[in-house]
Write a protein that holds these residues in place. Structure first.
Motif, PDB file in Angstrom:
ATOM      1  N   ASP A  47     -50.679 -56.573 -10.603  1.00 30.39           N
ATOM      2  CA  ASP A  47     -49.235 -56.751 -10.398  1.00 30.39           C
ATOM      3  C   ASP A  47     -48.556 -55.576  -9.693  1.00 30.39           C
ATOM      4  O   ASP A  47     -47.365 -55.628  -9.402  1.00 30.39           O
ATOM      5  CB  ASP A  47     -48.527 -57.065 -11.724  1.00 30.39           C
ATOM      6  CG  ASP A  47     -48.570 -55.922 -12.733  1.00 30.39           C
ATOM      7  OD1 ASP A  47     -48.839 -54.771 -12.360  1.00 30.39           O
ATOM      8  OD2 ASP A  47     -48.310 -56.199 -13.936  1.00 30.39           O
ATOM      9  N   GLY A  48     -49.282 -54.493  -9.431  1.00 34.79           N
ATOM     10  CA  GLY A  48     -48.737 -53.383  -8.667  1.00 34.79           C
ATOM     11  C   GLY A  48     -48.188 -52.232  -9.471  1.00 34.79           C
ATOM     12  O   GLY A  48     -47.717 -51.245  -8.891  1.00 34.79           O
ATOM     13  N   ASN A  49     -48.251 -52.300 -10.800  1.00 31.63           N
ATOM     14  CA  ASN A  49     -47.795 -51.163 -11.595  1.00 31.63           C
ATOM     15  C   ASN A  49     -48.714 -49.956 -11.448  1.00 31.63           C
ATOM     16  O   ASN A  49     -48.296 -48.817 -11.653  1.00 31.63           O
ATOM     17  CB  ASN A  49     -47.688 -51.553 -13.069  1.00 31.63           C
ATOM     18  CG  ASN A  49     -46.388 -52.256 -13.388  1.00 31.63           C
ATOM     19  OD1 ASN A  49     -45.364 -51.998 -12.759  1.00 31.63           O
ATOM     20  ND2 ASN A  49     -46.420 -53.162 -14.346  1.00 31.63           N
ATOM     21  N   ARG A  50     -49.980 -50.196 -11.157  1.00 33.19           N
ATOM     22  CA  ARG A  50     -50.922 -49.125 -10.857  1.00 33.19           C
ATOM     23  C   ARG A  50     -51.537 -49.423  -9.488  1.00 33.19           C
ATOM     24  O   ARG A  50     -52.359 -50.320  -9.349  1.00 33.19           O
ATOM     25  CB  ARG A  50     -52.042 -49.061 -11.910  1.00 33.19           C
ATOM     26  CG  ARG A  50     -51.631 -48.442 -13.210  1.00 33.19           C
ATOM     27  CD  ARG A  50     -51.476 -46.926 -13.100  1.00 33.19           C
ATOM     28  NE  ARG A  50     -51.020 -46.370 -14.354  1.00 33.19           N
ATOM     29  CZ  ARG A  50     -49.749 -46.331 -14.756  1.00 33.19           C
ATOM     30  NH1 ARG A  50     -48.808 -46.846 -13.988  1.00 33.19           N
ATOM     31  NH2 ARG A  50     -49.415 -45.782 -15.892  1.00 33.19           N
ATOM     32  N   VAL A  51     -51.107 -48.678  -8.494  1.00 26.69           N
ATOM     33  CA  VAL A  51     -51.582 -48.933  -7.134  1.00 26.69           C
ATOM     34  C   VAL A  51     -52.961 -48.311  -6.955  1.00 26.69           C
ATOM     35  O   VAL A  51     -53.158 -47.112  -7.181  1.00 26.69           O
ATOM     36  CB  VAL A  51     -50.601 -48.368  -6.091  1.00 26.69           C
ATOM     37  CG1 VAL A  51     -51.155 -48.568  -4.684  1.00 26.69           C
ATOM     38  CG2 VAL A  51     -49.246 -49.049  -6.227  1.00 26.69           C
ATOM     39  N   ARG A  52     -53.907 -49.137  -6.599  1.00 27.63           N
ATOM     40  CA  ARG A  52     -55.272 -48.698  -6.324  1.00 27.63           C
ATOM     41  C   ARG A  52     -55.684 -49.217  -4.957  1.00 27.63           C
ATOM     42  O   ARG A  52     -55.099 -50.184  -4.440  1.00 27.63           O
ATOM     43  CB  ARG A  52     -56.242 -49.248  -7.373  1.00 27.63           C
ATOM     44  CG  ARG A  52     -55.923 -48.874  -8.811  1.00 27.63           C
ATOM     45  CD  ARG A  52     -56.342 -47.462  -9.146  1.00 27.63           C
ATOM     46  NE  ARG A  52     -56.160 -47.166 -10.566  1.00 27.63           N
ATOM     47  CZ  ARG A  52     -56.356 -45.971 -11.097  1.00 27.63           C
ATOM     48  NH1 ARG A  52     -56.736 -44.971 -10.340  1.00 27.63           N
ATOM     49  NH2 ARG A  52     -56.181 -45.781 -12.397  1.00 27.63           N
ATOM     50  N   PRO A  53     -56.691 -48.615  -4.346  1.00 30.78           N
ATOM     51  CA  PRO A  53     -57.151 -49.117  -3.042  1.00 30.78           C
ATOM     52  C   PRO A  53     -57.809 -50.491  -3.186  1.00 30.78           C
ATOM     53  O   PRO A  53     -58.520 -50.752  -4.155  1.00 30.78           O
ATOM     54  CB  PRO A  53     -58.158 -48.058  -2.592  1.00 30.78           C
ATOM     55  CG  PRO A  53     -58.619 -47.385  -3.855  1.00 30.78           C
ATOM     56  CD  PRO A  53     -57.443 -47.419  -4.778  1.00 30.78           C
ATOM     57  N   VAL A  54     -57.537 -51.367  -2.238  1.00 32.32           N
ATOM     58  CA  VAL A  54     -58.144 -52.695  -2.217  1.00 32.32           C
ATOM     59  C   VAL A  54     -58.886 -52.881  -0.899  1.00 32.32           C
ATOM     60  O   VAL A  54     -58.560 -52.223   0.094  1.00 32.32           O
ATOM     61  CB  VAL A  54     -57.084 -53.802  -2.412  1.00 32.32           C
ATOM     62  CG1 VAL A  54     -56.503 -53.748  -3.810  1.00 32.32           C
ATOM     63  CG2 VAL A  54     -55.973 -53.698  -1.372  1.00 32.32           C
ATOM     64  N   PRO A  55     -59.854 -53.791  -0.859  1.00 31.66           N
ATOM     65  CA  PRO A  55     -60.331 -54.650  -1.953  1.00 31.66           C
ATOM     66  C   PRO A  55     -61.045 -53.848  -3.037  1.00 31.66           C
ATOM     67  O   PRO A  55     -61.729 -52.870  -2.744  1.00 31.66           O
ATOM     68  CB  PRO A  55     -61.284 -55.619  -1.255  1.00 31.66           C
ATOM     69  CG  PRO A  55     -61.781 -54.850  -0.058  1.00 31.66           C
ATOM     70  CD  PRO A  55     -60.617 -54.018   0.392  1.00 31.66           C
ATOM     71  N   MET A  56     -60.883 -54.297  -4.261  1.00 36.28           N
ATOM     72  CA  MET A  56     -61.457 -53.593  -5.409  1.00 36.28           C
ATOM     73  C   MET A  56     -62.059 -54.610  -6.374  1.00 36.28           C
ATOM     74  O   MET A  56     -61.407 -55.595  -6.726  1.00 36.28           O
ATOM     75  CB  MET A  56     -60.380 -52.771  -6.122  1.00 36.28           C
ATOM     76  CG  MET A  56     -60.828 -52.127  -7.430  1.00 36.28           C
ATOM     77  SD  MET A  56     -59.563 -51.022  -8.134  1.00 36.28           S
ATOM     78  CE  MET A  56     -59.878 -49.541  -7.159  1.00 36.28           C
ATOM     79  N   LEU A  57     -63.278 -54.360  -6.821  1.00 34.78           N
ATOM     80  CA  LEU A  57     -63.900 -55.199  -7.826  1.00 34.78           C
ATOM     81  C   LEU A  57     -63.422 -54.706  -9.186  1.00 34.78           C
ATOM     82  O   LEU A  57     -63.751 -53.601  -9.605  1.00 34.78           O
ATOM     83  CB  LEU A  57     -65.434 -55.125  -7.717  1.00 34.78           C
ATOM     84  CG  LEU A  57     -66.218 -56.300  -8.302  1.00 34.78           C
ATOM     85  CD1 LEU A  57     -67.667 -56.253  -7.852  1.00 34.78           C
ATOM     86  CD2 LEU A  57     -66.159 -56.353  -9.815  1.00 34.78           C
TER      87      LEU A  57
END
Length: 368
Positions: free
Chosen positions: A56-66
């Motif tokens: 939902d975007g509360n924790r921004v991580r690099p994508v694509p991510m498994l």
């Protein structure tokens, strides 16, 4: 080798996720384990708010991510230099590996590992680099685990062995919900005999905190949540009282130790206000980075109260997971009561909706 896993393609797609489908279940390539690494066949993986917070975007991580960080499985292969884990061992994944060398690792669980935190933020393994790819393009690891897949390559420092007698769905939940919720009570709060313990927010982590408090036989255990079904579950787990936030405020109930496990600013304020004079508030929830709370500094001083932040339950996984596993064996920590349902990998988007709606305690993806 070719594996099947759940890859987050884009952050922040609208609800319901069952329709917008931010997560694709697809085939990927997994490299063999490098030095100091393990190939693990995943048996079970729990859905946690730390997964949802990336979706939902509360924790921004690099994508694509498994995605997937709360998991358990069997070791199928070892990289060079790994001699203390055997092929065939059942292991629990831990989402914050510890390098054993930094100042954080020297703090006996109170501080996160700096190297592990940096690797998690970059979407790589603790030893560096990525072992996942799709169509020739790299796919990021989630918290060093990426457990929503048939197999994973992980750093040796990201796993703890458990006995074969611990079922996969129990072992998986030990690695996050129990480690975090139980640790909030045991490691961060340090309650005295007879202390009352309140838990605000009764998701998987909050319910695990209730279980730990009940099993260790302190004073009253009070569960607080807005959802009636969760209050009923907390009662079944042994809570001596349950309240909605409105009832809590109206009655002025306070406790010696209050664990905030909801992950939002209002819940944190509720937990602080409900902490008795001389008591301790432990916050383990992960709200949005821009969330802010208003509390009274005077009340902290005048009532000699303490606020403690606790990441991963201030745990040392290699020390704490065997303790919780033994408590489960002895019947003192019925972790199975935290598992609200078992789902398939293909149901992952709908499972995220269930989690976001607050209906689930712990959904567990079970693999053949």
């Amino acid at each position: 080798m070719r594996i099947r896993g759940a890859v987050l393609e884009e952050i922040g797609r609208p609800r319901p996720f069952a329709d917008s489908r931010p997560i694709s279940v697809c085939d990927l390539e997994l490299d063999p384990p490098g030095p100091g690494e393990l190939l693990v066949r995943i048996e079970a993986a729990g859905l946690c708010h730390s997964d949802l917070s990336v979706v939902d975007g509360n924790r921004v991580r690099p994508v694509p991510m498994l995605l997937g960080h709360e998991a358990a499985g069997r070791v199928e292969a070892r990289g060079a230099g790994v001699s203390d884990v055997a092929v065939g061992d059942r292991v629990v994944m831990t989402f914050l590996p510890r390098c054993g060398e930094c100042a954080g690792c020297a703090a006996d669980g109170r501080m996160p590992c700096s190297a592990g935190s940096a690797a998690n933020n970059e979407g790589v393994l603790l030893g560096g680099g990525r072992r996942l790819s799709r169509g020739g393009d790299s796919v990021h690891h989630h918290l060093g685990v990426s457990g929503f897949a048939t197999h994973a390559v992980v750093d040796r420092r990201s796993v703890v062995t458990v006995g074969d007698d611990v079922p996969p769905e129990i072992a998986a939940v030990l690695g996050c919900a129990v480690l975090t919720g139980g640790g909030a009570v045991l490691n961060a709060a340090h309650p005295a005999p007879g202390d009352s313990i309140m838990v605000v927010g009764l998701g998987g982590v909050g319910m695990a905190a209730v279980l730990a408090a009940v099993s260790l036989g302190y004073g009253d255990v009070i569960g607080v949540d807005a959802m009636p079904e969760k209050l009923s579950t907390a009662t079944e787990l042994g809570a001596t009282a349950v309240l909605t936030p409105t009832e809590l405020a109206a009655r002025g109930v306070r406790a010696d130790v209050v664990v905030e496990a909801a992950g939002n600013a209002r819940a944190f304020e509720t937990a602080v206000a409900a902490t008795a004079p001389g008591g301790t508030t432990v916050t383990v929830g992960l709200p949005s980075p821009d969330a802010r709370s208003a509390i009274s500094p005077l009340a902290l001083v005048a009532e000699a109260r303490t606020i403690v932040g606790s990441y991963l339950g201030s745990a040392v996984p290699s020390r704490d997971i065997p303790i919780y596993a033994q408590m489960w064996r002895e019947g003192r920590l019925p972790v199975e009561k935290l598992v609200s349902s078992c789902i398939t990998l293909d149901e992952i988007n709908r499972g995220m909706d269930e989690l976001a709606d607050g209906h689930a305690i712990r959904q567990v993806v079970v693999f053949d």
